[in-house]
Design a protein around this motif. Structure first.
Motif, short mmCIF file in Angstrom:
data_model
loop_
_atom_site.label_atom_id
_atom_site.label_comp_id
_atom_site.label_asym_id
_atom_site.label_seq_id
_atom_site.Cartn_x
_atom_site.Cartn_y
_atom_site.Cartn_z
N ALA A 35 0.72 -1.31 0.19
CA ALA A 35 0.01 -0.11 -0.04
C ALA A 35 0.87 1.33 0.06
N LYS A 36 0.41 2.30 -0.46
CA LYS A 36 1.10 3.71 -0.55
C LYS A 36 0.63 4.49 0.35
N ARG A 37 -0.58 4.13 1.08
CA ARG A 37 -1.03 5.09 1.89
C ARG A 37 -2.04 4.23 2.76
N ILE A 38 -2.26 4.51 4.03
CA ILE A 38 -3.14 4.19 4.90
C ILE A 38 -4.42 5.14 5.12
N ILE A 39 -5.70 4.95 4.52
CA ILE A 39 -6.63 5.95 4.46
C ILE A 39 -7.59 5.70 5.91
N LYS A 40 -7.83 4.66 6.18
CA LYS A 40 -8.53 4.47 7.69
C LYS A 40 -8.12 3.38 8.48
N ILE A 41 -8.20 3.42 9.75
CA ILE A 41 -7.96 2.30 10.78
C ILE A 41 -9.13 2.30 11.54
N LYS A 42 -9.98 1.05 11.81
CA LYS A 42 -11.00 1.04 12.80
C LYS A 42 -10.25 0.10 13.77
N LEU A 43 -10.53 0.75 15.24
CA LEU A 43 -10.23 -0.25 16.30
C LEU A 43 -11.01 -0.38 16.99
N LYS A 44 -11.24 -1.58 17.59
CA LYS A 44 -12.14 -2.01 18.86
C LYS A 44 -11.38 -2.04 20.20
N ILE A 45 -11.83 -1.08 21.04
CA ILE A 45 -11.27 -1.31 22.44
C ILE A 45 -12.38 -1.34 23.45
N GLY A 46 -12.15 -2.52 24.35
CA GLY A 46 -12.86 -2.98 25.17
C GLY A 46 -13.00 -2.10 26.25
N GLU A 47 -14.01 -1.83 26.96
CA GLU A 47 -14.13 -0.96 28.14
C GLU A 47 -13.22 -1.17 29.35
N ILE A 48 -12.96 -2.67 29.67
CA ILE A 48 -12.02 -2.90 30.69
C ILE A 48 -10.77 -2.62 30.53
N THR A 49 -10.25 -2.37 29.62
CA THR A 49 -8.77 -2.17 29.17
C THR A 49 -8.66 -0.81 29.67
N ASN A 50 -9.63 0.24 29.90
CA ASN A 50 -9.13 1.31 30.51
C ASN A 50 -8.46 2.42 29.63
N ILE A 51 -8.38 1.90 28.30
CA ILE A 51 -7.66 2.76 27.38
C ILE A 51 -8.60 3.75 26.86
N VAL A 52 -7.99 5.23 27.06
CA VAL A 52 -8.82 6.12 26.50
C VAL A 52 -8.71 6.50 25.35
N PRO A 53 -9.72 6.33 24.36
CA PRO A 53 -9.64 6.54 23.00
C PRO A 53 -9.06 8.03 22.79
N GLU A 54 -9.30 9.14 23.36
CA GLU A 54 -8.87 10.37 22.84
C GLU A 54 -7.42 10.26 22.96
N CYS A 55 -6.76 9.65 24.00
CA CYS A 55 -5.27 9.64 24.28
C CYS A 55 -4.94 8.65 23.02
N VAL A 56 -5.29 7.62 22.48
CA VAL A 56 -4.80 7.03 21.57
C VAL A 56 -4.74 7.84 20.14
N SER A 57 -6.16 8.51 19.96
CA SER A 57 -5.95 9.60 18.67
C SER A 57 -4.78 10.43 18.75
N PHE A 58 -4.79 10.85 19.94
CA PHE A 58 -3.93 12.05 20.24
C PHE A 58 -2.23 11.44 19.74
N TYR A 59 -2.05 10.34 20.37
CA TYR A 59 -0.70 9.93 19.97
C TYR A 59 -0.37 9.37 18.62
N PHE A 60 -1.31 8.93 18.26
CA PHE A 60 -1.52 8.24 16.73
C PHE A 60 -0.99 9.43 15.63
N ASN A 61 -1.70 10.85 16.20
CA ASN A 61 -1.72 11.83 15.12
C ASN A 61 0.05 12.24 15.00
N ILE A 62 0.53 12.11 16.43
CA ILE A 62 1.77 12.56 16.52
C ILE A 62 2.79 11.29 15.83
#
Ligand SMILES: [Zn+2]
Length: 125
Positions: A35-62
């Motif tokens: 692939a030349k480019r990744i357009i979209k990534i869909k993640l599934k994050i379970g509630e018990i993992t305690n992972i904050v989606p906003e944090c993941v998005s923030f770090y992903f952008n960086i």
């Protein structure tokens, strides 16, 4: 106060390393597919993992800057915790981490969803 600060920091490191791992897997897969480019990534994050989606998005952008995932849209679906009573077999949503069957009050509850941390699909070009 100190404890609270320390926990926050720990939380962020948690999301940072998870995001690094997700990006690494996605880039590897995209490379393999030529692939030349990744357009979209869909993640599934379970509630018990305690992972904050906003944090993941923030770090992903960086972290993705300058890579083929640089402008990828990150779509995160939070998966609620579902339990199944081992006594009466009833399935229900677990709220506030209370693993008690609403039907028979049994505490013998099996977790059937909410633990996931998966890359559901990826769109590439
Ligand atoms: Zn029950």
């Amino acid at each position: 106060m100190w404890k609270e600060k320390n926990q926050n920091r720990k939380g962020k490191i948690h999301e940072l390393s998870i995001t690094e791992e997700i990006l690494r897997i996605c880039l590897e897969e995209a490379n393999r597919a030529g692939a030349k480019r990744i357009i979209k990534i869909k993640l599934k994050i379970g509630e018990i993992t305690n992972i904050v989606p906003e944090c993941v998005s923030f770090y992903f952008n960086i972290l993705s800057k300058g890579s083929i995932a640089g402008n990828a849209k990150l779509d995160i679906e939070k998966i609620p915790i579902r339990g199944k009573c081992k006594n009466c077999r009833r399935e229900f949503f677990v709220e506030d981490f209370a693993f008690v069957c609403p039907e028979c009050m049994s505490r013998e509850v099996e977790m059937i969803s909410g633990r996931e941390l998966t890359i559901d699909f990826m769109e590439v070009q």
